[in-house]
Design an enzyme around this catalytic site. Structure first.
Site, mmCIF file in Angstrom:
data_model
loop_
_atom_site.group_PDB
_atom_site.id
_atom_site.type_symbol
_atom_site.label_atom_id
_atom_site.label_comp_id
_atom_site.label_asym_id
_atom_site.label_seq_id
_atom_site.Cartn_x
_atom_site.Cartn_y
_atom_site.Cartn_z
ATOM 1 N N ASP A 1 2.066 26.218 -26.594
ATOM 2 C CA ASP A 1 1.928 25.428 -27.811
ATOM 3 C C ASP A 1 1.427 26.390 -28.887
ATOM 4 O O ASP A 1 0.948 27.490 -28.577
ATOM 5 C CB ASP A 1 0.939 24.288 -27.558
ATOM 6 C CG ASP A 1 0.648 23.463 -28.792
ATOM 7 O OD1 ASP A 1 1.589 23.153 -29.547
ATOM 8 O OD2 ASP A 1 -0.533 23.138 -29.010
ATOM 9 N N ASP B 1 -0.420 25.445 -32.487
ATOM 10 C CA ASP B 1 -1.671 25.087 -33.159
ATOM 11 C C ASP B 1 -2.749 24.713 -32.142
ATOM 12 O O ASP B 1 -2.540 23.868 -31.284
ATOM 13 C CB ASP B 1 -1.447 23.929 -34.133
ATOM 14 C CG ASP B 1 -0.426 24.268 -35.210
ATOM 15 O OD1 ASP B 1 -0.313 25.460 -35.575
ATOM 16 O OD2 ASP B 1 0.268 23.352 -35.686
#
Length: 196
Positions: A21, A23
């Protein structure tokens, strides 16, 4: 689901792969979204950890929800500039990410790419020409863990970003989740030969 293009490179099917991922895992997150390259700030040690994995033969790719596009908060062109900054800083650290898949949709769009749906992870599997079974997917939210499971990946939760909050939401059904302090810590663990 769009992909931020990467420079072409040889594809080694036998090399280990890690999916990430963005953020809260690689960079600081914000409840107001990361709307510009200036707001994109790497977490301590994250890029160095990614670079260390790359130098050790790992292949890296990213799957990131970017509903700020669908909400009209920033454009695809701005997102491309953010990803150019990510790639540039990672390159300077000695690393490389092969593919960045992003979902521009809002939750109301009912798409198949927005996590917790596994669409972006399947797209990364096709882009990297790999099977996803057992491949670690590192995230900081329940959506990330759910997408990992749906794609057959191994769910890994970092305590950075929203990870501490997510950790408090885990139950007995989440005993398959590997919890690590940060991406940098997980990279060091992988390089030391321990995945669980």
């Amino acid at each position: 689901m769009p992909e931020t293009p990467a420079p072409s490179r040889a594809r080694g099917g036998s090399q280990p792969v890690i999916l990430l991922d963005r953020d809260g895992v690689i960079n600081h997150d914000s409840p107001d979204y990361i709307r510009s390259p200036e707001e994109w700030i790497a977490l301590p040690g994250a890029l160095e950890g990614m670079a260390s994995l790359h130098r050790a033969g790992w292949r890296l790719a990213i799957a990131t929800n970017q509903s700020g596009i669908g909400r009209g908060l920033y454009s695809r062109a701005t997102l491309e500039r953010i990803h150019a900054k990510l790639r540039g800083e990672l390159d300077a650290a000695g690393g490389c990410v092969e593919s960045i898949q992003y979902c521009p949709h809002t939750p109301d769009d009912s798409c198949t790419c927005r996590k917790p749906a596994p669409g972006m992870l399947h797209a990364l599997g096709r882009a990297l020409e790999i099977e996803l079974s057992g491949v670690p997917f590192v995230g900081d939210s329940l959506r990330d863990l759910q997408a990992a499971r749906a794609a057959g990946c191994t769910p890994v939760l970092v305590r950075t970003g929203y990870g501490e909050r997510t950790l408090g939401q885990l139950g007995a059904q989440d005993d398959d989740v590997l919890v690590v302090d940060s991406l940098a810590a997980y990279a060091a663990q992988l390089l030391a030969g321990g995945q669980s």
